[in-house]
Design an enzyme around this catalytic site. Structure first.
Site, mmCIF file in Angstrom:
data_model
loop_
_atom_site.group_PDB
_atom_site.id
_atom_site.type_symbol
_atom_site.label_atom_id
_atom_site.label_comp_id
_atom_site.label_asym_id
_atom_site.label_seq_id
_atom_site.Cartn_x
_atom_site.Cartn_y
_atom_site.Cartn_z
ATOM 1 N N CYS A 35 0.836 -1.199 0.000
ATOM 2 C CA CYS A 35 0.000 0.000 0.000
ATOM 3 C C CYS A 35 0.869 1.246 0.000
ATOM 4 C CB CYS A 35 -0.902 0.047 1.247
ATOM 5 S SG CYS A 35 -1.935 -1.403 1.511
ATOM 6 N N CYS A 50 -2.860 4.806 2.981
ATOM 7 C CA CYS A 50 -3.965 3.890 2.707
ATOM 8 C C CYS A 50 -5.024 3.997 3.806
ATOM 9 C CB CYS A 50 -3.459 2.456 2.626
ATOM 10 S SG CYS A 50 -4.767 1.252 2.252
ATOM 11 N N CYS A 69 -2.583 -2.902 -3.475
ATOM 12 C CA CYS A 69 -3.835 -2.730 -2.752
ATOM 13 C C CYS A 69 -4.909 -2.210 -3.708
ATOM 14 C CB CYS A 69 -3.639 -1.753 -1.597
ATOM 15 S SG CYS A 69 -5.148 -1.313 -0.706
ATOM 16 N N CYS A 77 -6.141 1.692 -2.150
ATOM 17 C CA CYS A 77 -5.341 2.931 -2.218
ATOM 18 C C CYS A 77 -4.537 3.060 -3.502
ATOM 19 C CB CYS A 77 -4.403 3.022 -1.014
ATOM 20 S SG CYS A 77 -3.020 1.850 -1.029
ATOM 21 N N ASP A 105 18.791 38.014 -12.047
ATOM 22 C CA ASP A 105 17.478 38.297 -12.625
ATOM 23 C C ASP A 105 16.905 39.581 -12.040
ATOM 24 O OD1 ASP A 105 14.969 37.111 -14.116
ATOM 25 O OD2 ASP A 105 14.266 37.778 -12.161
#
Length: 487
Positions: free
Chosen positions: A34, A38, A65, A68, A437
């Site tokens: 899982c 889950c 699973c 999930c 920048d």
């Protein structure tokens, strides 16, 4: 992280979705694996075992699973953050290199032997390149089974399986259901023929404003558009072309894909996730940036800012060069002309997209005088597309970031700003930083931070390795660089 047993157990018991994709939880008694979040009842700690990848769990005999869907969890942030061999290999596998060129092709792209690549991936992710590619094919197969009405033989071919028998065996092994039963359980109807609809998960929080705002503000006519609350763009893929429609929602990105060849599905998904920086760990990023008192209020106000990236590194580099010393509107116009003249046409019945962005090889064969650029920028353009077309410059998903920087820095007209912009958006470097920048410097000055390039770079050392995300927050402070999401 999967080796820290106690920490993993705590994450599973708290059902913390932030750790989805960082590791996978397998249960010895049920033979199921899982994601940490889950919703099922947490198993006893003594029955848990943790893996670094879904492929490792599958290789050890665990199935996904059904509740999930761990195979659909966000990717590990490490794959994008790190620049080492294992991370580069994972990005290339996600882009389908193993399916197209096999493990030798992957090793060749990385510049290592097959044995070195296999050994490194097995040590890092608990599975070799073939097992990792197989896990991706299984996920692609599930998406096609659940979201299309294609015959299973076509699903198998599109997902990259060599035979229908291998396809059936893999689906049964990974999902504990035959393909037909998997389609029945999904109970979904295809929205329209040829359109694949899916959800792209992400780790919360996510601030869509700068992400979709930037993409909409810089959209090039014919290649990109903002339509009906969604960002749409064309995709150049290994087996054909595609059109992606991406719409932000509260807990996922709604994605619609139209592909000329379904074999490109996993590549299209990977590139859309990369474009939107969906595998990032915003909690880790924001926690570090909040340690700076000047940035903290802005981070807390709009947590989860992502770095707008790209679906094609070469395209981003070319657009960056063309847009040097131009206003955004003028750059869009100039690039749009380039696309209309040299891009490959596409059909878009549902919108206004008309072309794929031109390939470097196409532009390298064009008379430089037709670019309509000043001489200095024309020289930069020619040197860039020549290097990209000849393979001397690699800006792909598996590129070595430092090597790419070094190759770019020696090109005429490539200063620090240009190189770091390409590193941030094309190479996906989370630590790229443009201290020179104008927007970053103006924001730093308004926040009371050092604002000369050297002093700002020194101050920004505390933001490593997330300086690219700091740039997003600084641009939000500087109104001229901020691009709110359109209505």
């Amino acid at each position: 992280m999967h080796e820290d047993f106690d920490r993993c157990v705590r994450a599973v018991r708290s059902k913390d979705a932030r750790f989805d994709g960082w590791f996978f939880t397998a249960v010895r008694t049920t033979r199921v694996y899982c994601r940490p979040s889950c919703p099922s009842m947490s198993p006893k700690a003594e029955n848990m075992v943790f893996f670094p990848s879904a492929a490792a769990a599958q290789t050890s005999g665990f199935r996904a699973c059904k509740r999930c869907r761990p195979d659909a969890s966000p990717g590990s942030p490490e794959w994008n953050e790190r620049a080492d061999l294992a991370a580069r290999a994972m990005r290339l596998i996600a882009d389908g290199v193993v399916d197209r060129a096999g493990v030798p092709g992957l090793a060749s792209r990385l510049g290592y032997s097959v044995r070195q690549v296999e050994r490194q991936l097995l040590a890092e992710f608990g599975a070799g390149p073939l097992a990792l590619a197989r896990a991706q094919r299984a996920q692609t197969a599930r998406l096609l089974i659940e979201t299309t009405a294609l015959p299973m033989s076509e699903v198998a071919a599109a997902a990259g399986f060599g035979s229908i028998r291998t396809f059936n065996d893999t689906v049964r092994e990974v999902f504990a259901l035959p393909p037909t039963e998997l389609r029945l359980r999904a109970g979904r109807q295809v929205a329209s023929p040829g359109v694949i609809s899916l959800r792209l998960p992400f780790r919360e929080p996510l601030c869509p404003d700068n992400l979709f705002g930037h993409l909409a503000a810089t959209a090039v006519a014919g290649v990109e558009e903002w339509r009906d609350g969604a960002y749409r763009r064309t995709l150049r893929l290994p087996h054909g072309s595609g059109i992606a429609t991406l719409r932000p929602t509260a807990d996922h990105i709604a994605c619609q894909l139209v592909l000329t060849d379904l074999r490109d599905l996993s590549r299209a998904i990977s590139r859309c996730r990369r474009l939107l920086d969906l595998d990032a760990d915003p909690v880790a990023v924001d926690d570090l940036l909040c340690a700076d008192p000047a940035l903290a209020p802005h981070v807390r106000r709009d947590p989860g800012r992502r770095v707008p990236r790209t679906v094609d590194g070469a395209e981003l580099a070319i657009r960056t060069v063309v847009g040097q010393q131009m206003s955004p509107a003028a750059a869009r116009t100039q690039i749009g002309r380039l696309v209309a003249e040299h891009g490959d046409p596409v059909d878009d019945p549902g919108g206004g997209l008309t072309h794929l962005f031109p390939q470097p090889a196409t532009l390298a064969a064009v008379d430089p005088d037709r670019f309509g650029l000043p001489k200095a920028r024309k020289d930069s353009m020619v040197s860039l597309v020549t290097g990209l077309a000849g393979g001397a410059i690699d800006l792909g998903v598996g590129a070595d970031r430092e090597r790419a920087r070094a190759r770019l820095e020696v090109l005429p007209g490539f200063g620090r700003w240009t190189v770091e912009t390409i590193a941030m958006r094309a190479l996906g470097d989370p630590d790229a930083f443009m201290a020179c920048d104008i927007g970053v410097r103006a924001a730093a000055r308004s926040l009371g931070l050092p604002f000369t390039p050297a002093s700002l770079a020194a101050h920004a050392a505390a933001w490593r390795p997330w300086r690219a995300y700091a740039v997003q927050y600084l641009w939000a402070v500087y109104d001229l660089q901020a691009s709110p999401q359109p209505a």
